[in-house]
Scaffold this motif. Sequence first.
Motif, mmCIF file in Angstrom:
data_model
loop_
_atom_site.group_PDB
_atom_site.id
_atom_site.type_symbol
_atom_site.label_atom_id
_atom_site.label_comp_id
_atom_site.label_asym_id
_atom_site.label_seq_id
_atom_site.Cartn_x
_atom_site.Cartn_y
_atom_site.Cartn_z
ATOM 1 N N HIS A 99 29.669 36.044 39.251
ATOM 2 C CA HIS A 99 30.914 36.216 38.440
ATOM 3 C C HIS A 99 31.494 37.599 38.566
ATOM 4 O O HIS A 99 30.688 38.531 38.978
ATOM 5 N N ARG A 100 32.758 37.903 38.231
ATOM 6 C CA ARG A 100 33.226 38.955 38.045
ATOM 7 C C ARG A 100 33.076 39.643 36.728
ATOM 8 O O ARG A 100 33.290 39.159 35.845
ATOM 9 N N GLY A 123 27.484 52.399 33.690
ATOM 10 C CA GLY A 123 27.384 51.820 34.937
ATOM 11 C C GLY A 123 27.183 50.490 35.186
ATOM 12 O O GLY A 123 27.288 49.639 34.378
ATOM 13 N N LEU A 124 27.095 50.268 36.360
ATOM 14 C CA LEU A 124 27.241 48.791 36.778
ATOM 15 C C LEU A 124 25.590 48.126 36.446
ATOM 16 O O LEU A 124 25.506 46.964 36.317
ATOM 17 N N LEU A 134 20.397 42.898 35.843
ATOM 18 C CA LEU A 134 21.366 42.158 37.033
ATOM 19 C C LEU A 134 22.655 42.824 37.350
ATOM 20 O O LEU A 134 23.177 43.571 36.290
ATOM 21 N N ARG A 135 23.258 42.636 38.242
ATOM 22 C CA ARG A 135 24.610 42.977 38.769
ATOM 23 C C ARG A 135 25.468 41.964 38.957
ATOM 24 O O ARG A 135 25.186 41.233 39.943
ATOM 25 N N LEU A 184 40.256 38.893 33.464
ATOM 26 C CA LEU A 184 39.987 39.648 34.527
ATOM 27 C C LEU A 184 38.533 39.346 34.951
ATOM 28 O O LEU A 184 37.816 39.876 36.121
ATOM 29 N N GLY A 185 37.550 38.852 33.874
ATOM 30 C CA GLY A 185 36.073 38.547 34.447
ATOM 31 C C GLY A 185 35.383 38.456 32.903
ATOM 32 O O GLY A 185 35.949 38.247 31.958
ATOM 33 N N ILE A 186 34.022 38.809 32.984
ATOM 34 C CA ILE A 186 33.134 38.664 32.192
ATOM 35 C C ILE A 186 32.801 39.983 31.504
ATOM 36 O O ILE A 186 32.512 40.996 32.413
ATOM 37 N N ALA A 187 32.692 40.121 30.393
ATOM 38 C CA ALA A 187 32.320 41.489 29.637
ATOM 39 C C ALA A 187 31.134 41.295 28.924
ATOM 40 O O ALA A 187 30.973 40.483 28.142
#
Length: 300
Positions: free
Chosen positions: A187-188, A196-197, A211-212, A233-236
């Motif tokens: 997922h985004r 950071g990621l 995980l990324r 726009l995605g998952i937060a």
Amino acid sequence: MMKIDGIAAFLAVVEAGSVSHAAQRLNLSKSVVSERLAEIERTLGATLLHRTTRKLTLTEDGLAFLPRATRIMQEIAEAAGDMAERRGTLAGPLRIAAPVTFGRMHLGPALYPFLAAHPKIELSLDLDDRRVDAVSDGYDAILRHGPIVDSRLIAWTLSPSRRLLVASRDYLERSGRPTSLAELEGHRGIFYTNRGLADWRFQTPDGVVQLRAQLGLRVNNGDMMRDAAIAGLGIALLPTFIVGASLKEGALVAIDVGCQAIEEFIYMAHPEGRRPAAKLRAIADHLKTTFGSPPYWEPS
């Protein structure tokens, strides 16, 4: 002999950028501030400021004197505060740094009644999402969310903090609802720049798993992360103190992937080796009581 009001005038001019603005801050005439500044330069035998018609700049001597002058005034203010505390009064200057979103949403509303009850406390509150250095930046304490990484700090836990994976219903309808960590990677993601990621870390029976997801947006503010998630726009992965209200209203949906994000806390930390003032301890106790455990912002 060096006079305290001369040091105060020097610092006020440096902070304000001009003698006239410093005079306004000190509630003095411009001529009085100029004379006090000239007097301390005569006492030191050095020129502290370059004066032009457009601006003031520090000389090399001024740059060298500035940190010492700051420490002198801080010591005087802290001494006055200590004397007041010995008489049972919370008073004097206090400088604290805190994150922007938490400060706006929760810290400010919790502090206002405390400060109204203790009007002699002179609090300077800096809201900044970057990881400030409490020691070198001269803070009495910092308020933070997450793990504690600076061994030079003594931390007081104010509240547990839970982070949840959240997304809009629209995003989940378009992209599917992940039910495992493996599915989550496809997922985004909406990520917090200062972490950071690699921020998505979860506690599993086999230990901590990191995980990324795919990068959808990276931003350094929690409010914008929440709003981006609401916009689809995605998952937060966000703390409940930011998304609690959005979950209750239905603007966001919590996602269950079978495990929780690693445990974090809202904490106040002060430099090691520095005795915390009674007023700092009083604020920490007040915040802990106000936030509660579990904290009031936790969704049902």
